[in-house]
Enzyme design. Sequence first.
Site, mmCIF file in Angstrom:
data_model
loop_
_atom_site.group_PDB
_atom_site.id
_atom_site.type_symbol
_atom_site.label_atom_id
_atom_site.label_comp_id
_atom_site.label_asym_id
_atom_site.label_seq_id
_atom_site.Cartn_x
_atom_site.Cartn_y
_atom_site.Cartn_z
ATOM 1 C CD GLU A 158 114.486 20.884 136.251
ATOM 2 O OE1 GLU A 158 114.365 20.719 135.027
ATOM 3 O OE2 GLU A 158 113.648 21.519 136.943
ATOM 4 C CD GLU A 169 112.905 17.056 133.836
ATOM 5 O OE1 GLU A 169 112.313 18.108 133.477
ATOM 6 O OE2 GLU A 169 113.103 16.761 135.020
#
Length: 687
Positions: free
Chosen positions: A157, A314
């Site tokens: 991320e 995710e």
Amino acid sequence: MARTTTVAGLSGTGQLVYGCDYNPEQWDRSVWDEDVRLMKEAGVNLVAVNIFGWAEIEPHQGTFRFDDLDAVMDLLSANGIGVNLGTGTSSPPAWLTTAHPEVLPQTADGTTRWPGGRQAFCPSSPIYRERALALVEQVSARYGTHPALRLWHVSNELGCHNSLCYCEVSAASFRRWLWSRYGTLDALNAAWGTAFWSQRYSAWEQILPPRLTLSATNPTQTLDFNRFSSDELLAHYSAEEAVLRRNSDVPVTTNFMVAAHIRNQDYWAWAPEMDVIANDHYVDHRLETPLAELAFAADTTRGLAQGQPWLLMEHSTGAVNWQPRNIAKGPGEMLRTSLTHLARGADGLCFFQWRASLQGSEKFHSAMLPHAGTDSQTWRDVVGLGAALGRLGELAGTTVHADVALVFSWEAWWAHDQESHPSGDVRYIEQVHAAYTALWEAGLTVDVVAPGADLSAYRLVVVPNLYLIRDEHAAVITDFVRNGGSAFVTFFSGIVDENERVRPGGYPGAFLDLLGIRSEEFFPLHRAHPLTLDNGSPASLWSETLRLTTAETVLRFATGPHSGAPAVTRNRVGSGEAWYTGTVLDGGVLKDLLLRAAAAAGVRLPEAQSGLECVTRRGAGHDYIFLINHSTEDRKHRVSGMELLTAEAVADVVVIPGGAVRVVRTPAHPDTDGSSQGRKDAGNDRH
């Protein structure tokens, strides 16, 4: 060198991917065997490990300890479970930030952000880069040919917390980036409009990031800093990628964050560098229409993948831990939200995380194996989803067909939401979501595309609040309409060019001729005081006095300073037409107008039913229709020649119980050969 890979190939079987983040370092080794046994029971075939492993495998600078990671890799390999292996660089260890506090990021007010959370590093730091790449060298050399390895996962991320750093190191990097972009100070001064407020620069060393000032900052300086910051993080990705490619032939990616609350990375620029497009997404209960936002994020991720299958790296089985109220998913909700991503082009569904943590800030974040263990509804749902993906394996490689495109730009988002604009109440992503939600509620499938993308595969293009647009990108939309397409443009579009310079001659600037209107002033509205249109519906947040040049009026203001003036217009250009809305419309009115525009453009209109989401994936021989019932009542859907993959059908009618999902297989529609419609910007060959 670009590589071609498929998401389904990551499963090890060519079927759909089912996976999770796995953090064995949080658990005693005695738990690992049970973890793998339960993964196999659930149908898991890909796990992400070593995402936050730096301190575990390099506890002291230059001292590497791989015993635990070796054991995990070998255990997963022995059980046929593939690994999405993290480089481990997403958060520096305490020894690095203690020895070199200068790697820590600074905010716009000059204060330092300290260790104790994650991503405590400046993206421009050469010390961080050096130590991170040394770690990547060790990890990739050790595991580059490991039989469990199926995908490299760079960092994690990137930019979630530290995308904008204002320290002196960042300032120097920003100046280098500006020199590369502009070449001369004269060109920079012209682009930034530094004649305003005596801001002219006479030496490169005078230029700083847009740190906190006593007044408004230079908008082009701020915009360029956003561009630089996105590029700087991408450069770090590329540096790690280069090390991985020296030591391994396995595909490389990182996880994007296409979501309403993340805006600092321009993923249109990042996507061509990925072997696989992967995204993280969580249902955001802070939004008015979280399910529409989920669908928008999935469609945008598919756009980044150029229409090809992508990986959901995710999402959550239930609640997250970072919203004001972290709400667990209700009965059937996890299946519905997961299969929404699958319907919209994902070939893999992965969760954060495998086993719910007992400590740390994410201990109340849901997981595939919850605190309650296997005697829980969450576990039963996880096993059920794995079984469903097994039955749906033939969908792998199929694509989504859409006649409608929506133009979306992170660059325009940065520019639109700056200070000193006509209204602080009008936010770019909210207007994008409003347009998308109207299309979603109308049952229209949408491709999300970048400004300048090829529009030839579409009949209707929707352009919400595209405040910043380059001339050549505006020309693409104009040519699309002249050649028979339809465009639907909303207010505050076309106003400035790529340097945040207003186009003179009246609004909407770049779209004056296309839309056949001219506006001289904006009249923002207070949220509590909407106007009324001549159809009786409200007009909120924004208004303007429109003068028709070649357009015709569709709706007028009935109250306020523009009473009787056009609020919604339509203009015929060449063999197409262009619509414009000069205010924020009621959602139902916006949906009806978009349906009118779609019908006039020749888009096949679905029989939309409240609460029923219907999306089609298309293969060489079959269409696969996902029917996702978000309501509590049964819905019926009629399809000719269907087979039901998830239950039984009666004749050509399938009943979708409240809260349930059905997937229907039918012969491929006759207007397609199963291709992905000559997908836009085909130069990206990494998917």
